[in-house]
Write an enzyme that holds these catalytic residues in place. Sequence first.
Site, PDB file in Angstrom:
ATOM      1  N   ASP A  11       0.886  -1.160   0.000  1.00  0.00           N
ATOM      2  CA  ASP A  11       0.000   0.000   0.000  1.00  0.00           C
ATOM      3  C   ASP A  11       0.928   1.214   0.000  1.00  0.00           C
ATOM      4  O   ASP A  11       1.444   1.607   1.041  1.00  0.00           O
ATOM      5  CB  ASP A  11      -0.898   0.005   1.231  1.00  0.00           C
ATOM      6  N   GLU A  72      -0.913  -1.308  -4.850  1.00  0.00           N
ATOM      7  CA  GLU A  72      -2.140  -0.550  -5.106  1.00  0.00           C
ATOM      8  C   GLU A  72      -1.858   0.483  -6.178  1.00  0.00           C
ATOM      9  O   GLU A  72      -0.879   1.223  -6.102  1.00  0.00           O
ATOM     10  CB  GLU A  72      -2.643   0.131  -3.833  1.00  0.00           C
ATOM     11  N   ASP A 145      -2.692   1.168   6.803  1.00  0.00           N
ATOM     12  CA  ASP A 145      -1.788   0.940   5.668  1.00  0.00           C
ATOM     13  C   ASP A 145      -1.351  -0.519   5.604  1.00  0.00           C
ATOM     14  O   ASP A 145      -1.254  -1.108   4.526  1.00  0.00           O
ATOM     15  CB  ASP A 145      -0.538   1.831   5.783  1.00  0.00           C
TER      16      ASP A 145
END
Length: 187
Positions: A11, A72, A145
């Site tokens: 992330d 991501e 996160d």
Amino acid sequence: MTSSVRVLGIDPGLTRCGIGIVDVRADRSASLVHVGVARSDPAEPIEVRLAAIAAGIRAAVEAHAPEVVAVERVFAQHNRQTVMGTAQASGIALLVAGERGLPAATHTPSEVKAAITGYGSADKRQVQTMVARVLRLDALPTPADAADALAIALCHAWRRPLGPVGGGAALTPAQRAWAQAERRARS
């Protein structure tokens, strides 16, 4: 012998970059290998911050030997500075994958949410809850996160073929919803 894949989920973030590694078996069951956050100090110059993020990702790769990296995908945000930091951290994650010869893929936030919860607009708490349930964790993974990194890794593993799944019976409701959405998108 059960086939499995070890996935590193990232992330991306410049201050906090979530790192999650899971082992996912052919029956789509998963187990936690590692979860953490690579941090950088906002007071430092950008090159120092990016080096810190790279070092954190490299350490996870060296310690846990993932087979694939999932990141991501950067999406448009109103805050230009935030999206730039996210894009830079994403590039660092993809660079580390390339350095190690690891295949890499990107997934949008809505793809990840749909894969994990069955709903592409799920909130952070819903994602954390489902990640904890899938990985059989006693507590929700934190910070967000880190939970997002685990969700990205799971999303990627569930979207790639791992072997026979037995007619879909082994899929979770979220996985079935994802497969149906993919079929509709291809039609």
